[in-house]
Every structure is written in structure tokens, then in C-alpha cells.
Design an enzyme around this catalytic site. Structure first.
Site, PDB file in Angstrom:
ATOM      1  N   HIS A  37      73.276 -26.911  -9.958  1.00  0.00           N
ATOM      2  CA  HIS A  37      72.789 -27.415  -8.664  1.00  0.00           C
ATOM      3  C   HIS A  37      72.636 -28.939  -8.691  1.00  0.00           C
ATOM      4  O   HIS A  37      71.589 -29.454  -9.075  1.00  0.00           O
ATOM      5  CB  HIS A  37      71.438 -26.776  -8.356  1.00  0.00           C
ATOM      6  N   LEU A 128      61.527 -19.010  -6.813  1.00  0.00           N
ATOM      7  CA  LEU A 128      60.909 -20.066  -6.004  1.00  0.00           C
ATOM      8  C   LEU A 128      59.449 -19.757  -5.670  1.00  0.00           C
ATOM      9  O   LEU A 128      59.094 -18.612  -5.398  1.00  0.00           O
ATOM     10  CB  LEU A 128      61.715 -20.288  -4.729  1.00  0.00           C
ATOM     11  N   ASP A 163      62.074 -26.775  -0.153  1.00  0.00           N
ATOM     12  CA  ASP A 163      61.872 -25.979   1.065  1.00  0.00           C
ATOM     13  C   ASP A 163      61.692 -24.514   0.704  1.00  0.00           C
ATOM     14  O   ASP A 163      60.888 -23.803   1.312  1.00  0.00           O
ATOM     15  CB  ASP A 163      63.095 -26.105   1.984  1.00  0.00           C
ATOM     16  N   ASN A 193      64.242 -31.996   2.372  1.00  0.00           N
ATOM     17  CA  ASN A 193      65.638 -32.367   2.680  1.00  0.00           C
ATOM     18  C   ASN A 193      66.239 -31.531   3.801  1.00  0.00           C
ATOM     19  O   ASN A 193      67.395 -31.711   4.168  1.00  0.00           O
ATOM     20  CB  ASN A 193      66.506 -32.307   1.408  1.00  0.00           C
ATOM     21  N   HIS A 267      74.227 -28.072  -2.645  1.00  0.00           N
ATOM     22  CA  HIS A 267      73.059 -27.385  -3.228  1.00  0.00           C
ATOM     23  C   HIS A 267      73.350 -26.780  -4.599  1.00  0.00           C
ATOM     24  O   HIS A 267      72.667 -27.094  -5.561  1.00  0.00           O
ATOM     25  CB  HIS A 267      72.546 -26.282  -2.282  1.00  0.00           C
ATOM     26  N   SER A 388      35.453  -2.742  -7.653  1.00  0.00           N
ATOM     27  CA  SER A 388      36.310  -1.600  -7.986  1.00  0.00           C
ATOM     28  C   SER A 388      36.987  -1.769  -9.329  1.00  0.00           C
ATOM     29  O   SER A 388      37.224  -0.804 -10.048  1.00  0.00           O
ATOM     30  CB  SER A 388      37.407  -1.430  -6.923  1.00  0.00           C
ATOM     31  N   GLU A 415      47.124 -11.355  -4.547  1.00  0.00           N
ATOM     32  CA  GLU A 415      47.592 -10.853  -5.844  1.00  0.00           C
ATOM     33  C   GLU A 415      48.769 -11.661  -6.380  1.00  0.00           C
ATOM     34  O   GLU A 415      48.888 -11.895  -7.584  1.00  0.00           O
ATOM     35  CB  GLU A 415      48.009  -9.378  -5.743  1.00  0.00           C
ATOM     36  N   HIS A 477      48.065   4.136  -2.039  1.00  0.00           N
ATOM     37  CA  HIS A 477      47.277   3.538  -3.115  1.00  0.00           C
ATOM     38  C   HIS A 477      47.501   4.210  -4.465  1.00  0.00           C
ATOM     39  O   HIS A 477      46.943   3.768  -5.462  1.00  0.00           O
ATOM     40  CB  HIS A 477      45.781   3.594  -2.755  1.00  0.00           C
TER      41      HIS A 477
HETATM   42  C1  LIG Z   1      62.378 -16.069  -5.115  1.00  0.00           C
HETATM   43  C2  LIG Z   1      63.725 -16.676  -5.021  1.00  0.00           C
HETATM   44  N1  LIG Z   1      64.534 -16.315  -4.002  1.00  0.00           N
HETATM   45  C3  LIG Z   1      65.780 -16.810  -3.911  1.00  0.00           C
HETATM   46  C4  LIG Z   1      66.250 -17.680  -4.846  1.00  0.00           C
HETATM   47  C5  LIG Z   1      67.674 -18.196  -4.763  1.00  0.00           C
HETATM   48  N2  LIG Z   1      67.652 -19.608  -4.346  1.00  0.00           N
HETATM   49  C6  LIG Z   1      67.718 -20.594  -5.231  1.00  0.00           C
HETATM   50  S1  LIG Z   1      67.618 -22.095  -4.529  1.00  0.00           S
HETATM   51  C7  LIG Z   1      67.487 -21.426  -2.996  1.00  0.00           C
HETATM   52  C8  LIG Z   1      67.362 -22.298  -1.811  1.00  0.00           C
HETATM   53  C9  LIG Z   1      66.207 -23.171  -1.950  1.00  0.00           C
HETATM   54  O1  LIG Z   1      66.196 -24.144  -0.989  1.00  0.00           O
HETATM   55  P1  LIG Z   1      65.465 -25.499  -1.299  1.00  0.00           P
HETATM   56  O2  LIG Z   1      64.243 -25.247  -2.015  1.00  0.00           O
HETATM   57  O3  LIG Z   1      65.390 -26.227  -0.014  1.00  0.00           O
HETATM   58  O4  LIG Z   1      66.439 -26.206  -2.309  1.00  0.00           O
HETATM   59  P2  LIG Z   1      67.529 -27.307  -1.991  1.00  0.00           P
HETATM   60  O5  LIG Z   1      68.713 -26.604  -1.399  1.00  0.00           O
HETATM   61  O6  LIG Z   1      66.934 -28.277  -1.056  1.00  0.00           O
HETATM   62  O7  LIG Z   1      67.833 -27.854  -3.329  1.00  0.00           O
HETATM   63  C10 LIG Z   1      67.521 -20.037  -3.060  1.00  0.00           C
HETATM   64  C11 LIG Z   1      67.446 -19.151  -1.886  1.00  0.00           C
HETATM   65  C12 LIG Z   1      65.378 -18.037  -5.886  1.00  0.00           C
HETATM   66  N3  LIG Z   1      65.736 -18.864  -6.850  1.00  0.00           N
HETATM   67  N4  LIG Z   1      64.123 -17.546  -5.926  1.00  0.00           N
HETATM   68 MG   LIG Z   2      65.822 -28.030   0.623  1.00  0.00          MG
END
Ligand SMILES: Cc1ncc(C[n+]2csc(CCOP(=O)(O)OP(=O)(O)O)c2C)c(N)n1
Ligand SMILES: [Mg+2]
Length: 666
Positions: A37, A128, A163, A193, A267, A388, A415, A477
Site C-alpha cells: 500500500h 482497522l 478513514d 484523505n 491505496h 454477573s 466489549e 445468550h
Molecule cells: C477490519 C478491516 N476491514 C477491512 C480491511 C481491509 N482494508 C484495508 S485498508 C481498507 C481501506 C481503509 O481506508 P483508509 O483507512 O481510508 O485508508 P487509505 O485508503 O486512506 O490508505 C480496507 C477496507 C481491514 N484491513 N480491516
Molecule cells: Mg483514507
């Protein structure tokens, strides 16, 4: 926007040239790996340069310095940003060869930053939002250690989040908790961005992030992320804030690339030859791939040396009062206080005398009442189920913005964040975090549990209400598939103790295991004491053991948790029918599987095997074979009193006897 003419670096490179070194390493490494990336590092290079050159307190020569600022790349896909920074500032672990080996087998420079691969990587990121929540845990650990040890702990935690991190639900839980606890030394740099993988973020979100953070109790600022001085000033302001701070850094993804900058095209794939050529021109970077002009590298190395003085000052002050810091050092060494073993044994002796008939969640509370006073690093909490989960001991004071000296965290109904915050607490050092919720909601912590395991962190998940035995709350549950799915996670220890004694032993194992997370799967309903004698030996350490032997056994009944007493009942009924049966308690598969083969064989025997567990049978074949019998659940539970449910689903001693008789006759 793109600089068209840039003069080559003089002996005093401009900050843009320093940032361009990151850009070039990122695009070249991704190109060579043919994967990765480039966009994020190219967009955030100026922000990262401002942070590392002027603010981040770090010393590449002493990466384990406990008072270093923490830097978390929550947007883990931008890993080349972190690797470039570690190389440029002079961390030994990340050499230029490592960067050339980006994403290759055995390289420290894995696809996403992995904790343990290289000094300077504070946590594993990629899923993420997790990194942001880890950072909340680290910032909280910092405040709590400062409350305990004074200003030898006094550092910032910086996060770069994208993002994607902010779109993830976990971000709301994390920022909400950070705002509530006023973690003022936490600073988030948002890579604003406006691009993610599918294209412009406007495809999917129209949220005002700044207002969201503000509403959660954060200090907010907004800057041009390509303006080094503006970023610099914003970070300086953020450091003075009495609240956690969020800086929206408006950037251009893939900055420099002629056609792909500002688009999702930069990206997550190599830019390609012509785009890279164009970027070199736009950035005024005329050097070959992986070539760094000496003045630029040397300026970066100077940035890396900036922290040596602060480190030396800190060390001097620390050593001057070293006797005061014995306890802090013990914590940093991850060494348990010696007294805990005798405390545990005294507690086990008491259990042998009292033989309580109680739920294992209650047994767990009693263990904590005994151990929390002698293990100060134990840090409790629950996601709004304190009463609990029985996670709070009487003396534990809550951790609040006004009292970071407390030992119990009210995580709220969060959680997802609880798991990730506990990872951050453990990674920071100084604490053994444990946190509770219902077993069924391990699903809500699963991404963090998985990362605890991947990072080998001692995080203890206290999961109560662990089967249909919880009764009336019904199938929403009642966990069914959870034990199997947790057992499927590598390097995670799943404990399901059968009584008070086993609960004490499983807690002891979880606490002593410094390189793995544990799940304690505990009942809501009362269970009889089965282990009535005191033994210094921890039987549960073997994972499974014969809890009740029978000469000439024709059947081995293997059970866990609440079903062990049921197996003992079945054993009695079988004996009446002249079918000798032995009972094995199997509180932890993972530990049992590491025992020598001879031991495992002696425990399981060669006769008919029956597994009894009030959960789905997935996985039990490994112990009972294709010819064994499984007594448990075949689908979801139902809402009714526990006793009625056990009967309804055929998880009874009588049913065990019936099934065994049928099989032996066949
Ligand atoms: C939980 C999770 N879902 C999906 C992804 C796959 N993924 C990696 S980067 C990305 C997009 C992220 O966008 P952004 O944070 O804006 O990164 P940018 O394109 O600006 O570098 C996705 C969907 C991931 N790594 N983690
Ligand atoms: Mg972004």
C-alpha cells in the site's frame, strides 16, 4: 498542488525532502514486492516527519525504554510508513535489506506491522480500528502507572488512524472511553484523505468526524496535513490539551503520483513503472530505488539521536532513586510477586476444607479476593456486567479520570473496545488485565482475542454464563459454538473449570502464562465440589486428568466444566449396571494436547469414549474418535430454567447411561 521543481537536497535537506525519503522507500518497496500500500505513506509522510522530528520521544538505541512515547500505526496497511521511519531513524532491526525484502517470508517487514518482528512496532495492526483502541489502553496504562510511580512514567501515545479506522464501530467505543477517562496524553492524527478502497469516502459516509470526537470529549483541530509547520503546531497544541486530542490532517493519498494521487488507485497496489517515474519527477527525487542521499539519511539519523539525551536524563533520575523503583522494575520484568504462590496454596487449602457448592463465576470472584491483594498488577474490569461476571473484588476502586490509581475499569457496554484496550494495557507493560462479559459475547471481542493470541499477550477474558446452564435468558445468550470457535484460535488457552478448586488452578495458570491470552469459561449455575483434597500440584496444568478412576473401565467419560459433575453422576449409575467408567476432567484442550503421548493415552484409555459438554460437539472427534459418543448440543438452546433445558436437550446422566448401554450392546 504538486511541486513541479524541487532542488536536490543540500547539506541541510528541507523537511519536504525528508518526507520524500519516506515516499520513495514506500513506493519502491511496494513495487519490488509487487504488493502493498503506497498511498497512505506517501500521503502521511509530512505528518510523520513532523511527529518524529519534533515531538515523539524515542531512542532507537533503547527501544524498550519504559517511558518512550508510543507510536501506533492503526492504519496498518500503511506499514511501509512505519518501516521507513524505523529504518531512517536508525532502529537496528529494520535495515535497508529488510525494506527491500518487504512482505517476503521471514522478513521483519511483514505485510502489516507485527508486534515482535522489530523493536519500535508497539502492536500488531491491520484489522482497522484495533490499533486506535490499543492506543487507548496504552494511554490509560501510562496514566495509571504515573498514578502509582510518579513522573518516571510520563509519556504520550500517538496514533495514526485512517478513514477506515474511524469508520469501524470499535473506534466509537474506544474514543468514547478515552474521552470519558480524559486520557489527555493520547493524540490521534487522522489521515483525512477522503479515500478508501472503494473510492471516495463519500460513497459510504457523510459523518463529521471532528464533531464526533468533540462530542466524545476530545480536543479537536484540523490542519493541512501536507503543511509541515501547521502539523507541527497542531501537535504542540494537542500536547497541552487537558483532553485526548484529535488532529484531522487533510492529505492527498499517493501524493506525488501523477495520475493516481488523490485516488483509490494508489491505496493498495504497486504504482507501476510510469507512475513511479512521474512521482520521482514531481517530488524532485532523482535517485535510484532504495538509494538515499547521504545528507538526507544523516538528517534522519540525527532525528533518531534526538531522544538519546532525554533517555539519558530519565535514566539518571531513575537510577538515582533505584531502590524506590524495585516494584516498577519487577513489573517491567513481568515477574510475579513471590508471595502469590503461597497465597494461592493457602486458598486451595481453604477450598479443600470448605468444599463450596457454588457457580464457578463465584469461585472466580473468591480467587480474585485472594490474589488481587498480592498481585498489584492484576487490573479488573467488565463490560457492564460486573455483578454477573463477579470480576470486582470488594477492595477494588474504580479507575476514573479523577483517580487513575484505581484497579477496576468500568468499560461500559463496549466489549469490542474492552478486548482491544486490554491488549493495549498488556502491551504497554505494568498490568495483567482481565475483563468480563457473557461467554456468548466473546463474539463481540473476537477480533481483539485473536490479536491477543497473535501477539502472545497475557490478557485474561473472564467469560461467564457459559452454556444453556444460564437458563432463562434463552438462545441469544446461550453460547453453543463458542468453545469450539475459541479453541480454533491458535495460541489461545480456553479454560473450563469444573469446580472451585479447578477454577483456582485455571486462574493460576492464566496468571502465570506470560506469553498467551486465556479465556475462563465460567458457569452461572452452582456446581458441587469435586476436587476435595488439597494438592500443591496443579492438576489443570496437564489440561486433562482422571478425576475419578474405575478398575477395568469399559468407558471413559470426558467432560468439562459443569458437565464433569454430571459425568460423575453417570459413572455411579453405570457402576450400578456393572459398567465400570472412568471420568476425565478436561479443563483445557490446549494444555492437554501438549502432554506426552503416553500421558494422553493413559488418560483417554482405549475403551469407548464419551464426551459430555453442554455445547456443540465440533472438534471432540479428536478425543473420542469416530466411534465415540458425544452428549451435548446439536443446535441453539432455548429459554427455560437450566434444569429443564438439560433434560430437554438430553444432557443428563441418564441419557449418558442409555447411550453407553446401547453402544456396548451393539
Ligand atoms: C477490519 C478491516 N476491514 C477491512 C480491511 C481491509 N482494508 C484495508 S485498508 C481498507 C481501506 C481503509 O481506508 P483508509 O483507512 O481510508 O485508508 P487509505 O485508503 O486512506 O490508505 C480496507 C477496507 C481491514 N484491513 N480491516
Ligand atoms: Mg483514507
Amino acid at each position: 498542488m504538486m511541486p513541479q521543481t524541487v532542488t536536490p537536497p543540500s547539506s541541510d535537506p528541507s523537511v519536504r525532502e525528508l518526507a520524500n525519503a519516506i515516499r520513495a522507500l514506500a513506493m519502491d518497496a511496494v513495487e519490488k514486492a509487487n504488493s502493498g500500500h503506497p498511498g497512505m505513506p506517501m500521503g502521511m509522510a509530512d505528518v510523520a516527519t513532523a511527529l518524529f522530528a519534533n515531538h515523539l520521544n524515542f531512542d532507537p538505541a533503547h527501544p524498550d525504554w519504559p517511558n518512550r512515547d508510543r507510536f501506533i500505526l492503526s492504519a496498518g496497511h500503511g506499514s511501509m510508513l512505519q518501516y521507513a521511519l524505523l529504518y531512517l531513524t536508525g532502529y537496528e532491526d529494520i535495515t535497508l535489506d529488510e525494506i527491500k525484502n518487504f512482505r517476503q517470508l521471514g522478513a521483519r517487514t511483514a505485510g502489516h506491522p507485527e508486534f515482535g518482528h522489530a523493536a519500535g512496532i508497539e502492536t500488531t495492526t491491520g484489522p482497522l480500528g484495533q490499533g486506535l483502541a490499543n492506543a487507548v489502553g496504552m494511554a490509560l496504562a501510562e496514566r495509571m502507572l504515573a498514578a502509582r510511580f510518579g513522573d518516571i512514567v510520563n509519556h504520550y501515545t500517538y496514533v495514526i488512524a485512517g478513514d477506515g479506522c474511524l469508520m469501524e464501530g470499535i473506534s466509537q467505543e474506544a474514543i468514547s472511553l478515552a474521552g470519558h477517562l480524559k486520557l489527555n496524553k493520547l493524540i490521534v492524527l487522522w489521515d483525512d484523505n477522503k479515500i478508501s478502497i472503494d473510492g471516495p469516502t463519500s460513497l459510504a459516509t457523510s459523518e463529521d468526524q471532528l464533531k464526533r470526537f468533540e462530542a466524545s470529549g476530545w480536543n479537536i483541530q484540523s490542519v493541512d496535513g501536507m503543511d509541515y509547520d501547521a502539523v507541527n503546531r497542531a501537535i504542540a497544541n494537542a500536547k497541552k490539551s487537558a483532553l485526548p486530542a484529535m488532529i484531522a490532517c487533510r492529505t492527498t493519498i499517493g501524493f506525488g503520483a501523477p495520475t493516481k494521487a488523490g485516488t483509490a488507485g494508489s491505496h493498495g497496489s504497486p504504482l507501476g513503472k510510469s507512475e513511479i517515474e512521474g512521482a520521482r519527477k514531481n517530488l524532485g527525487w532523482e535517485y535510484a530505488p532504495f538509494e538515499l542521499p547521504a545528507p538526507i539519511l544523516s538528517s534522519w539519523r540525527d532525528i533518531g539521536k534526538r531522544g538519546a539525551k532525554t533517555y539519558a536524563e530519565w535514566t539518571k533520575k531513575y537510577n538515582a532513586a533505584s531502590e524506590k523503583h524495585a516494584e516498577f522494575e519487577r513489573l517491567m520484568r513481568h515477574e510475579l510477586p513471590g508471595i502469590w504462590v503461597e497465597t494461592l496454596n493457602a486458598f486451595k487449602k481453604k477450598l479443600a476444607e470448605t468444599q463450596p457448592n457454588e457457580a464457578t463465576r463465584k469461585s472466580s470472584e473468591n480467587v480474585l479476593e485472594a490474589l488481587v491483594p498480592v498481585i498489584p498488577e492484576l487490573l479488573g474490569g467488565s463490560a457492564d456486567l460486573t455483578g454477573s461476571n463477579n470480576t470486582k473484588t470488594k477492595a477494588m476502586q474504580p479507575v476514573t479520570a479523577a483517580n487513575y490509581g484505581g484497579r477496576y475499569i468500568y468499560y461500559g457496554v463496549r466489549e469490542h473496545a474492552m478486548g482491544a484496550v486490554m491488549n493495549g494495557l498488556a502491551l504497554h507493560g505494568g498490568f495483567i488485565p482481565y475483563g468480563g462479559t457473557f461467554m456468548v459475547f466473546t463474539d463481540y471481542c473476537r477480533p481483539a482475542i485473536r490479536l491477543s493470541a497473535l501477539m502472545k499477550q497475557r490478557v485474561i477474558y473472564v467469560m461467564t454464563h457459559d452454556s444453556i446452564g444460564l437458563g432463562e435468558d434463552g438462545p441469544t445468550h446461550q453460547p453453543v459454538e463458542h468453545l469450539a470457535s475459541l479453541r480454533a484460535i491458535p495460541d489461545l488457552y480456553v479454560f473450563r473449570p469444573a469446580d472451585a478448586m479447578e477454577t483456582a488452578e485455571c486462574w493460576a495458570l492464566a496468571i502465570a502464562m506470560d506469553n498467551a491470552p486465556s479465556i475462563l469459561s465460567l458457569t452461572r449455575q452452582n456446581l458441587p465440589s469435586l476436587r476435595k483434597a488439597y494438592t500443591e500440584d496443579n492438576f489443570c496444568a496437564r489440561g486433562g486428568y482422571v478425576i475419578s478412576e474405575a478398575a477395568g473401565a469399559k468407558v471413559t467419560l470426558i467432560a468439562t466444566g459443569s458437565e464433569v459433575s454430571l459425568a460423575v453422576d453417570a459413572q455411579k449409575l453405570l457402576a450400578e449396571k456393572n459398567i465400570p467408567a472412568r471420568v476425565v476432567s478436561m479443563p483445557c484442550w490446549e494444555l492437554f494436547d501438549t502432554q506426552p503421548e503416553a500421558y494422553r493415552k493413559s488418560v483417554l484409555g482405549t475403551c469407548l469414549k464419551v464426551a459430555i459438554e453442554a455445547a456443540g460437539g465440533f472438534g471432540w472427534e479428536r478425543y473420542i474418535g469416530q466411534d465415540g459418543i458425544f452428549i451435548g448440543m446439536n443446535g441453539f438452546g432455548a429459554s427455560a430454567p437450566a434444569k429443564d433445558l438439560y433434560k430437554h436437550f438430553g444432557i443428563t446422566a441418564e441419557h449418558v447411561v442409555e447411550a453407553v448401554q446401547k453402544r456396548l450392546k451393539a
